[in-house]
Design an enzyme around this catalytic site. Sequence first.
Site, PDB file in Angstrom:
ATOM      1  N   SER A  76     -12.653  13.912 -13.106  1.00 25.84           N
ATOM      2  CA  SER A  76     -11.426  14.418 -13.736  1.00 25.84           C
ATOM      3  C   SER A  76     -10.262  13.454 -13.513  1.00 25.84           C
ATOM      4  CB  SER A  76     -11.095  15.789 -13.124  1.00 25.84           C
ATOM      5  OG  SER A  76      -9.865  16.285 -13.614  1.00 25.84           O
ATOM      6  N   LEU A  94      -7.363  11.017 -12.811  1.00 26.81           N
ATOM      7  CA  LEU A  94      -7.221   9.590 -12.488  1.00 26.81           C
ATOM      8  C   LEU A  94      -8.567   8.958 -12.160  1.00 26.81           C
ATOM      9  CD1 LEU A  94      -3.949   9.699 -10.296  1.00 26.81           C
ATOM     10  CD2 LEU A  94      -4.181   9.488 -12.788  1.00 26.81           C
ATOM     11  N   ASP A 110     -17.973  13.666  -6.814  1.00 28.63           N
ATOM     12  CA  ASP A 110     -17.047  14.760  -7.139  1.00 28.63           C
ATOM     13  C   ASP A 110     -17.684  16.077  -6.731  1.00 28.63           C
ATOM     14  OD1 ASP A 110     -14.484  14.731  -9.368  1.00 28.63           O
ATOM     15  OD2 ASP A 110     -15.314  16.672  -8.806  1.00 28.63           O
ATOM     16  N   CYS A 134      -9.911   8.786  -5.387  1.00 32.78           N
ATOM     17  CA  CYS A 134      -9.034   9.623  -6.216  1.00 32.78           C
ATOM     18  C   CYS A 134      -9.200  11.109  -5.925  1.00 32.78           C
ATOM     19  CB  CYS A 134      -9.298   9.380  -7.703  1.00 32.78           C
ATOM     20  SG  CYS A 134      -8.837   7.728  -8.253  1.00 32.78           S
ATOM     21  N   SER A 174       0.977   9.222  -3.236  1.00 28.21           N
ATOM     22  CA  SER A 174       1.814   9.940  -4.209  1.00 28.21           C
ATOM     23  C   SER A 174       3.263   9.620  -3.894  1.00 28.21           C
ATOM     24  CB  SER A 174       1.590  11.446  -4.092  1.00 28.21           C
ATOM     25  OG  SER A 174       2.643  12.159  -4.711  1.00 28.21           O
ATOM     26  N   TYR A 208       1.281  18.763   1.133  1.00 25.92           N
ATOM     27  CA  TYR A 208       0.876  17.699   0.206  1.00 25.92           C
ATOM     28  C   TYR A 208       1.574  16.371   0.572  1.00 25.92           C
ATOM     29  CZ  TYR A 208      -0.192  15.358  -4.210  1.00 25.92           C
ATOM     30  OH  TYR A 208      -0.646  14.469  -5.156  1.00 25.92           O
ATOM     31  N   LYS A 234      -0.196  12.873   1.686  1.00 31.36           N
ATOM     32  CA  LYS A 234      -0.052  11.628   0.929  1.00 31.36           C
ATOM     33  C   LYS A 234       0.703  10.577   1.742  1.00 31.36           C
ATOM     34  CE  LYS A 234      -2.497  12.845  -2.474  1.00 31.36           C
ATOM     35  NZ  LYS A 234      -3.740  12.125  -2.798  1.00 31.36           N
ATOM     36  N   PHE A 244       1.359  12.074 -13.617  1.00 32.73           N
ATOM     37  CA  PHE A 244       0.388  11.633 -14.613  1.00 32.73           C
ATOM     38  C   PHE A 244      -0.236  12.841 -15.308  1.00 32.73           C
ATOM     39  CE2 PHE A 244      -0.327   7.008 -14.470  1.00 32.73           C
ATOM     40  CZ  PHE A 244       0.677   6.695 -13.571  1.00 32.73           C
ATOM     41  N   THR A 281      -2.857  14.680 -16.056  1.00 29.58           N
ATOM     42  CA  THR A 281      -4.244  14.969 -15.691  1.00 29.58           C
ATOM     43  C   THR A 281      -4.379  16.484 -15.610  1.00 29.58           C
ATOM     44  OG1 THR A 281      -3.815  15.088 -13.329  1.00 29.58           O
ATOM     45  CG2 THR A 281      -4.271  12.900 -14.230  1.00 29.58           C
TER      46      THR A 281
HETATM   47  N1  LIG Z   1      -1.730  13.648 -11.536  1.00 30.95           N
HETATM   48  C1  LIG Z   1      -0.651  13.299 -10.883  1.00 30.95           C
HETATM   49  O1  LIG Z   1       0.464  13.413 -11.385  1.00 30.95           O
HETATM   50  C2  LIG Z   1      -0.757  12.743  -9.487  1.00 30.95           C
HETATM   51  C3  LIG Z   1       0.396  12.236  -8.891  1.00 30.95           C
HETATM   52  C4  LIG Z   1       0.319  11.701  -7.606  1.00 30.95           C
HETATM   53  C5  LIG Z   1      -0.889  11.682  -6.941  1.00 30.95           C
HETATM   54  N2  LIG Z   1      -1.998  12.198  -7.538  1.00 30.95           N
HETATM   55  C6  LIG Z   1      -3.238  12.163  -6.780  1.00 30.95           C
HETATM   56  O2  LIG Z   1      -4.228  11.550  -7.559  1.00 30.95           O
HETATM   57  C7  LIG Z   1      -5.516  12.032  -7.180  1.00 30.95           C
HETATM   58  C8  LIG Z   1      -6.244  12.476  -8.439  1.00 30.95           C
HETATM   59  O3  LIG Z   1      -5.518  13.552  -9.016  1.00 30.95           O
HETATM   60  P1  LIG Z   1      -5.739  14.044 -10.505  1.00 30.95           P
HETATM   61  O4  LIG Z   1      -4.393  14.296 -11.063  1.00 30.95           O
HETATM   62  O5  LIG Z   1      -6.680  13.141 -11.204  1.00 30.95           O
HETATM   63  O6  LIG Z   1      -6.400  15.472 -10.213  1.00 30.95           O
HETATM   64  P2  LIG Z   1      -7.622  16.239 -10.905  1.00 30.95           P
HETATM   65  O7  LIG Z   1      -7.557  17.610 -10.321  1.00 30.95           O
HETATM   66  O8  LIG Z   1      -7.575  16.077 -12.376  1.00 30.95           O
HETATM   67  O9  LIG Z   1      -8.896  15.472 -10.333  1.00 30.95           O
HETATM   68  C9  LIG Z   1      -9.247  15.501  -8.988  1.00 30.95           C
HETATM   69  C10 LIG Z   1     -10.752  15.432  -8.873  1.00 30.95           C
HETATM   70  O10 LIG Z   1     -11.063  15.409  -7.475  1.00 30.95           O
HETATM   71  C11 LIG Z   1     -12.159  16.274  -7.260  1.00 30.95           C
HETATM   72  N3  LIG Z   1     -12.139  16.755  -5.887  1.00 30.95           N
HETATM   73  C12 LIG Z   1     -11.256  17.606  -5.304  1.00 30.95           C
HETATM   74  N4  LIG Z   1     -11.599  17.838  -4.034  1.00 30.95           N
HETATM   75  C13 LIG Z   1     -12.728  17.116  -3.790  1.00 30.95           C
HETATM   76  C14 LIG Z   1     -13.567  16.955  -2.687  1.00 30.95           C
HETATM   77  N5  LIG Z   1     -13.336  17.608  -1.528  1.00 30.95           N
HETATM   78  N6  LIG Z   1     -14.646  16.135  -2.787  1.00 30.95           N
HETATM   79  C15 LIG Z   1     -14.909  15.490  -3.948  1.00 30.95           C
HETATM   80  N7  LIG Z   1     -14.148  15.620  -5.047  1.00 30.95           N
HETATM   81  C16 LIG Z   1     -13.075  16.426  -4.972  1.00 30.95           C
HETATM   82  C17 LIG Z   1     -11.976  17.407  -8.256  1.00 30.95           C
HETATM   83  O11 LIG Z   1     -13.179  18.118  -8.483  1.00 30.95           O
HETATM   84  C18 LIG Z   1     -11.469  16.660  -9.475  1.00 30.95           C
HETATM   85  O12 LIG Z   1     -12.540  16.242 -10.291  1.00 30.95           O
HETATM   86  C19 LIG Z   1      -5.272  13.154  -6.177  1.00 30.95           C
HETATM   87  O13 LIG Z   1      -5.427  12.644  -4.881  1.00 30.95           O
HETATM   88  C20 LIG Z   1      -3.810  13.519  -6.427  1.00 30.95           C
HETATM   89  O14 LIG Z   1      -3.208  14.062  -5.286  1.00 30.95           O
HETATM   90  C21 LIG Z   1      -1.963  12.722  -8.795  1.00 30.95           C
END
Ligand SMILES: NC(=O)c1ccc[n+]([C@@H]2O[C@H](COP(=O)([O-])OP(=O)(O)OC[C@H]3O[C@@H](n4cnc5c(N)ncnc54)[C@H](O)[C@@H]3O)[C@@H](O)[C@H]2O)c1
Length: 252
Positions: free
Chosen positions: A16, A18, A37, A85, A148, A161, A165, A194, A196
């Site tokens: 999913s 990023l 994942d 990620c 983050s 959170y 981070k 982002f 997502t």
């Molecule tokens: N989207 C944003 O705006 C944003 C901003 C800053 C940081 N982030 C960070 O980026 C990373 C990715 O976020 P995203 O927005 O793609 O989220 P998302 O929820 O779309 O994807 C996260 C993925 O991680 C998997 N996951 C969660 N816990 C897990 C575990 N214990 N073991 C294996 N897989 C696991 C989920 O099943 C999911 O597929 C995260 O660490 C998030 O904190 C995202």
Amino acid sequence: MSKLAEQVLLISGASSGLGAACTERCLNQGARVIGMDLAATGIPVATSTANYLHAQGSVTDATAVAQAISQGIARFGKLTGAICCAGILHAERVVGRDGPANLESFGRVLEVNVLGTFNVIRLAADAIAKNPPSEADGQRGVIVMTSSIATYDGQVGQAAYAASKGAVASMTLPIARELAKLGIRIMSIAPGVFETPMMQAASDKVRQPLLDQTPFPKRFGQPDEFAAMVEHIFENPMLNGSVIRLDAALRM
Ligand SMILES: NC(=O)c1ccc[n+]([C@@H]2O[C@H](COP(=O)([O-])OP(=O)(O)OC[C@H]3O[C@@H](n4cnc5c(N)ncnc54)[C@H](O)[C@@H]3O)[C@@H](O)[C@H]2O)c1
């Protein structure tokens, strides 16, 4: 040719957001990818290629991550990098309407975002260290973690959170210093907002102020813009031990 073409990468959170965007870009550039994942399957574009191996499991599980790496090496011959990620978002006030914050929720965020990331790094680095050094700089591999901007500008409700981070950001330099002798670079990216599934799940009440505060470009990031930064980290040998903000100048 992209440096990604010669990589065998472990990507956590590959199903999913990023992680999915990184998976797609890396595969498109010719890399071979072990996608880890909680989800049972990878993204459709990945599962249709022999260059992708899906490992269902949690990044917090030492055995599951070790197995994913050993199965990946059995199939692709080596591991040259990791892109971390997998992560979870959690919002809760320290003192809310129903009393103090839930301690278990705080612990769970740290467990997935910090311990899970560290678990991937320690096992990936151990495998990467077995590669022969490159002729150019003696490099054996590259690791990218996801922090983050909550590290710097955490908002109300983001204690857990932001702490998680911030921990990822803080461990970037000490790990880079340690892995230097093994020829492994490590960087963190601190994304702003982002588009997502994680952020799409947020209400307009949360999203609109974030958009209003974003100077330029006035939009949320596209996941492939994060993946493009990851690719640049693989390309540029001078990037090591630091955290890059990728946020359109957003200060939350
Ligand atoms: N989207 C944003 O705006 C944003 C901003 C800053 C940081 N982030 C960070 O980026 C990373 C990715 O976020 P995203 O927005 O793609 O989220 P998302 O929820 O779309 O994807 C996260 C993925 O991680 C998997 N996951 C969660 N816990 C897990 C575990 N214990 N073991 C294996 N897989 C696991 C989920 O099943 C999911 O597929 C995260 O660490 C998030 O904190 C995202």
